[in-house]
Write an enzyme that holds these catalytic residues in place. Sequence first.
Site, PDB file in Angstrom:
ATOM      1  CG  ASP A  99     111.640  31.063  78.655  1.00 54.65           C
ATOM      2  OD1 ASP A  99     111.171  31.459  77.582  1.00 54.65           O
ATOM      3  OD2 ASP A  99     111.232  31.512  79.518  1.00 54.65           O
ATOM      4  CG  ASP A 102     102.736  30.465  74.175  1.00 56.69           C
ATOM      5  OD1 ASP A 102     102.167  29.760  73.530  1.00 56.69           O
ATOM      6  OD2 ASP A 102     102.297  30.966  75.189  1.00 56.69           O
ATOM      7  CE  LYS A 131     103.285  26.954  76.432  1.00 54.42           C
ATOM      8  NZ  LYS A 131     102.507  27.611  77.007  1.00 54.42           N
ATOM      9  CB  VAL A 153     106.017  23.950  81.463  1.00 53.04           C
ATOM     10  CG1 VAL A 153     104.959  22.897  80.659  1.00 53.04           C
ATOM     11  CG2 VAL A 153     106.436  24.795  80.329  1.00 53.04           C
ATOM     12  CG  ASP A 159     108.220  33.524  85.537  1.00 53.97           C
ATOM     13  OD1 ASP A 159     108.171  33.455  84.534  1.00 53.97           O
ATOM     14  OD2 ASP A 159     107.607  34.559  86.309  1.00 53.97           O
ATOM     15  NE  ARG A 165     112.214  34.099  86.370  1.00 49.30           N
ATOM     16  CZ  ARG A 165     111.387  34.635  85.356  1.00 49.30           C
ATOM     17  NH1 ARG A 165     111.591  33.660  84.416  1.00 49.30           N
ATOM     18  NH2 ARG A 165     110.938  35.568  85.295  1.00 49.30           N
TER      19      ARG A 165
HETATM   20  P1  5GP Z   1     105.729  34.111  72.827  1.00 46.05           P
HETATM   21  O1  5GP Z   1     105.917  35.601  72.823  1.00 46.05           O
HETATM   22  O2  5GP Z   1     106.333  33.121  72.289  1.00 46.05           O
HETATM   23  O3  5GP Z   1     104.072  34.200  73.074  1.00 46.05           O
HETATM   24  O4  5GP Z   1     106.033  33.839  74.568  1.00 46.05           O
HETATM   25  C1  5GP Z   1     107.277  34.734  74.947  1.00 46.05           C
HETATM   26  C2  5GP Z   1     107.178  34.365  76.649  1.00 46.05           C
HETATM   27  O5  5GP Z   1     106.019  33.998  77.316  1.00 46.05           O
HETATM   28  C3  5GP Z   1     108.310  33.284  76.980  1.00 46.05           C
HETATM   29  O6  5GP Z   1     109.597  33.755  76.576  1.00 46.05           O
HETATM   30  C4  5GP Z   1     108.172  32.931  78.285  1.00 46.05           C
HETATM   31  O7  5GP Z   1     108.764  33.806  79.317  1.00 46.05           O
HETATM   32  C5  5GP Z   1     106.478  33.211  78.503  1.00 46.05           C
HETATM   33  N1  5GP Z   1     105.905  31.921  78.187  1.00 46.05           N
HETATM   34  C6  5GP Z   1     105.152  31.303  77.236  1.00 46.05           C
HETATM   35  N2  5GP Z   1     104.683  30.022  77.442  1.00 46.05           N
HETATM   36  C7  5GP Z   1     104.734  29.722  78.682  1.00 46.05           C
HETATM   37  C8  5GP Z   1     104.793  28.761  79.836  1.00 46.05           C
HETATM   38  O8  5GP Z   1     104.255  27.391  79.366  1.00 46.05           O
HETATM   39  N3  5GP Z   1     105.268  28.991  80.885  1.00 46.05           N
HETATM   40  C9  5GP Z   1     105.973  30.037  81.538  1.00 46.05           C
HETATM   41  N4  5GP Z   1     106.259  29.864  82.825  1.00 46.05           N
HETATM   42  N5  5GP Z   1     106.282  31.141  80.691  1.00 46.05           N
HETATM   43  C10 5GP Z   1     105.843  30.945  79.325  1.00 46.05           C
HETATM   44 MG    MG Z   2     110.593  34.889  79.052  1.00 43.41          MG
END
Ligand code: 5GP
Ligand code: MG
Length: 182
Positions: A99, A102, A131, A153, A159, A165
């Site tokens: 999705d 981040d 992001k 978001v 979620d 979702r």
């Molecule tokens: P990362 O490993 O890149 O930090 O983030 C991974 C997971 O964090 C994403 O797959 C998602 O499930 C969750 N995540 C990151 N940013 C957001 C956000 O703004 N909203 C939501 N609902 N989940 C996020």
């Molecule tokens: Mg996720």
Amino acid sequence: MHNDIDHVLLHESTIMSRLDAMARDITRDYQGEMPTIVCILQGGIILMADLLRRIQLPLLIETISVASYHGGTLSSGVVSFKQNALPDLKGKHVILLDDILDTGRTLEAIRDRFVNEAGAASVKLCVLLSKKKDRPCEVVAEYVGFEIGDEFVVGYGLDYQGQYRNLPYIGVLKPEAIQRLA
Ligand code: 5GP
Ligand code: MG
């Protein structure tokens, strides 16, 4: 559910036209191949359903389940795999779907395992959202739907505490909704 949304960031029609373009890029880039699409559960499921039906190629579908947020609105930085076995990806050209990008830790951890343990021939990353921020790791997604600011978001697979979702758009929650469900 809709009442908890402060404002919509990306409307459903905006997302759909972007998916048309992303699917065209993927169809062009994988001409003559049969890519394996690996969807990260649960956040990637809506994107998977809508994007894959637009790709004009034979393809295979796998899923993988990981957790990194553990319910809150800030990334925990720890990626836990909910199963030990990886899909059979030996020699496969993989497109890993999620999705949102981040911190990038989730996609980096999975890509490393797909290449080093599962023996994938190639792994490209595809996310609906990325992001805009300085990331702790160097992860670049080859296919990105939209760049957004560094805010939390929900919707279209994303979620908060397991909810939202199924919103057809991407939105920002009202602070009172975040507090109520915390
Ligand atoms: P990362 O490993 O890149 O930090 O983030 C991974 C997971 O964090 C994403 O797959 C998602 O499930 C969750 N995540 C990151 N940013 C957001 C956000 O703004 N909203 C939501 N609902 N989940 C996020
Ligand atoms: Mg996720």
